[in-house]
Write an enzyme that holds these catalytic residues in place. Structure first.
Site, mmCIF file in Angstrom:
data_model
loop_
_atom_site.group_PDB
_atom_site.id
_atom_site.type_symbol
_atom_site.label_atom_id
_atom_site.label_comp_id
_atom_site.label_asym_id
_atom_site.label_seq_id
_atom_site.Cartn_x
_atom_site.Cartn_y
_atom_site.Cartn_z
ATOM 1 N N LYS A 270 0.836 -1.192 0.000
ATOM 2 C CA LYS A 270 0.000 0.000 0.000
ATOM 3 C C LYS A 270 0.876 1.250 0.000
ATOM 4 C CE LYS A 270 -3.758 -1.876 2.884
ATOM 5 N NZ LYS A 270 -4.893 -1.702 1.961
ATOM 6 N N ARG A 344 -10.309 -11.304 1.853
ATOM 7 C CA ARG A 344 -11.211 -12.311 1.290
ATOM 8 C C ARG A 344 -10.594 -13.701 1.338
ATOM 9 N NH1 ARG A 344 -11.454 -9.016 -4.184
ATOM 10 N NH2 ARG A 344 -11.247 -7.419 -2.548
#
Length: 496
Positions: A270, A344
């Protein structure tokens, strides 16, 4: 621990540090809300004039302080706006705003409208949540410390129903505050093992059954998603299972929470400005833990199983790589095209495992996508489901609990974007559009056949990066705890 008590108008003590009253607004200007008559009398009927002179208009969340100059035993009156009309959520927010403004005080009497058990619960819950402060790493901040004693004054008879409403408020607020503490904790102190240990302690104290799988058990059990995400960190992953069961339960609900204690993005790193609040990426797991704690205390006639899928997503020489293929618990394979779509992966393992409990309903909650913030902003959770009735039930439960949620679709045409050339499914789509929905579609692939399921994306609501408002502080919010508790109670009442 804040002391919360209940009093009626006749016995309420005003010999406190501050008294809170409500102000409503209409076409003729501000007016006092029910509960404030005694205070107004002490001001010889001129309290509204005094407040108007200070600019008070009764707008929601507006806080105006006025000294009593000896007219009351309390030295300060705090008037908080309720708007043109008020419901339970307006009362919660008003009580929270008032208590936030009184940090550092010793005792407060709250004279907001509280004529019913529902209103008592709303005022008490808002006051306790607004009174929250995270001071674990601060020194010398006495002016920021929570109020030590809060008395809610009710116009209702203090019967068992009203007292029960107060007790419920305390239970809910304690659960939400637990989650806020966990979300606010620095990731150096709350790594996966520490979060699992906290879950074990909280669970055992609440009378829940607790099972914790460490990194060896996860490898042996075939939990490829959790293991893959956690393999880049020196802090190994965990899977926690908590269970509550009422002896008269006929329905089972499984809650699954994302517990990434820090999300650097892994090798798909990120940007730094997107990373400084990623300690909050375990907010879903925290919500499941908080909800189970509250449910055990409230005792609804239902079985609730909670899963906390916990890992730290870090870049290193052992981290998973883009194009790696993981085998999720149960055997389905996933091509990892972006290691920052890690939530996920751990959730897939836990959702499949939750299916082995044969639940009537699975509800997962996760700080899953930045796309949720783009679509719905920072205060509203997205709700997706494989059943329209379930989606509406969860959205309705959230609304009654005082949390903002919005129903979202799972368009079938978006599934093709998750096709992989080498595995059963890829973890991201080749297209940038509909990212929140695509994540939901990915999770749906791991829901057992025939099981109703809902997914809550709380990426925005779980962490308030802006200024405090209502009963919501800066930082961790405890989002979804109240919704999950309400879902369990609705299921116990036969909602599905």
């Amino acid at each position: 621990m804040t002391n919360l008590s209940l009093a009626n108008a006749q016995s309420a003590s005003l010999d406190v540090d501050a008294v809170v009253v409500g102000v409503v607004t209409d076409d003729s200007g501000p007016a006092l809300a029910p509960g404030a008559a005694g205070v107004d009398e002490a001001f010889q009927g001129r309290l509204v004039d005094a407040l108007s002179g200070l600019g008070a208009a009764g707008k929601p969340g507006e806080v105006t302080k006025i000294p009593t100059f000896g007219n009351l035993a309390a030295p300060l009156v705090v008037a908080v706006g309720l708007g043109e009309s008020y419901d339970a959520e307006a009362l919660r927010r008003a009580a929270g705003a008032a208590l936030r403004s009184l940090a550092g005080s010793g005792s407060v009497t709250v004279l907001l409208p509280a004529a019913t058990a529902e209103e008592v619960a709303a005022v008490a819950t808002g006051a306790l949540l607004g009174n929250y402060a995270y001071l674990n790493y601060r020194t010398g901040d006495g002016d920021k410390r929570p109020v030590s004693d809060i008395t809610v004054v009710t116009e209702a008879d203090t019967n068992a129903e009203v007292q029960g409403a107060l007790d419920r408020a305390r239970t809910i607020a304690e659960a939400v505050s637990l989650v806020r503490d966990l979300v606010n904790a620095p990731p150096s102190d709350l790594n996966p093992e520490a979060l699992a240990d906290t879950a074990r302690q909280v669970g055992e104290e609440a009378g829940l059954s607790v099972e914790v799988l460490d990194e060896k058990a996860l490898v042996e059990g075939g939990y490829g998603g959790i293991v893959g995400v956690g393999q880049g960190s020196v802090n190994p992953p965990r899977l926690v299972r908590l269970a509550y069961e009422h002896p008269e339960a006929t329905k089972t609900v499984a809650f699954v929470g994302k517990g990434i204690t820090f999300d650097s993005g892994g090798l798909s790193l990120k940007p730094s400005e997107a990373m400084d609040w990623m300690k909050s990426d375990m907010g879903g797991a925290g919500a499941v833990l908080g909800a189970l704690k509250a449910i055990a205390a409230l005792g609804p006639k239902v079985k609730v199983v909670g899963y906390l899928a916990i890992a730290e997503n870090m870049p290193s020489g052992t981290a998973q790589r883009p194009s790696d293929v993981l085998t999720i618990y149960g055997g389905k394979t996933v091509e990892v095209l972006n290691t920052d779509a890690e939530g996920r992966l751990v959730m897939a393992d836990a959702i499949v495992r939750a299916g082995e409990d044969e639940p009537d309903l699975i509800v997962d909650v996760a700080t899953l996508t930045g796309a949720q913030l783009v679509a719905l902003g920072t205060r509203t959770a997205g709700v997706m489901a494989n059943d329209d009735d379930v989606r509406e039930m969860v959205v309705g439960a959230a609304g009654r609990a005082g949390e903002s949620a919005w129903p979202m679709p799972l368009p079938e045409e978006l599934r093709k974007g998750l096709d992989s050339a080498v595995a059963d499914i890829a973890n991201i789509s080749g297209e940038r559009w509909g990212g929140m929905l695509v994540a939901g579609i990915f999770l749906k692939e791991f829901v057992p056949d025939g099981v109703r399921w809902a997914h809550l994306d709380i990426a925005g609501p779980s962490f308030n990066q802006g200024q405090p408002y209502g009963y919501t502080p800066k930082g961790g919010t405890g989002a979804a705890v109240r919704t999950l508790v309400q879902v369990a109670e609705d299921l116990a009442a036969g909602a599905l």
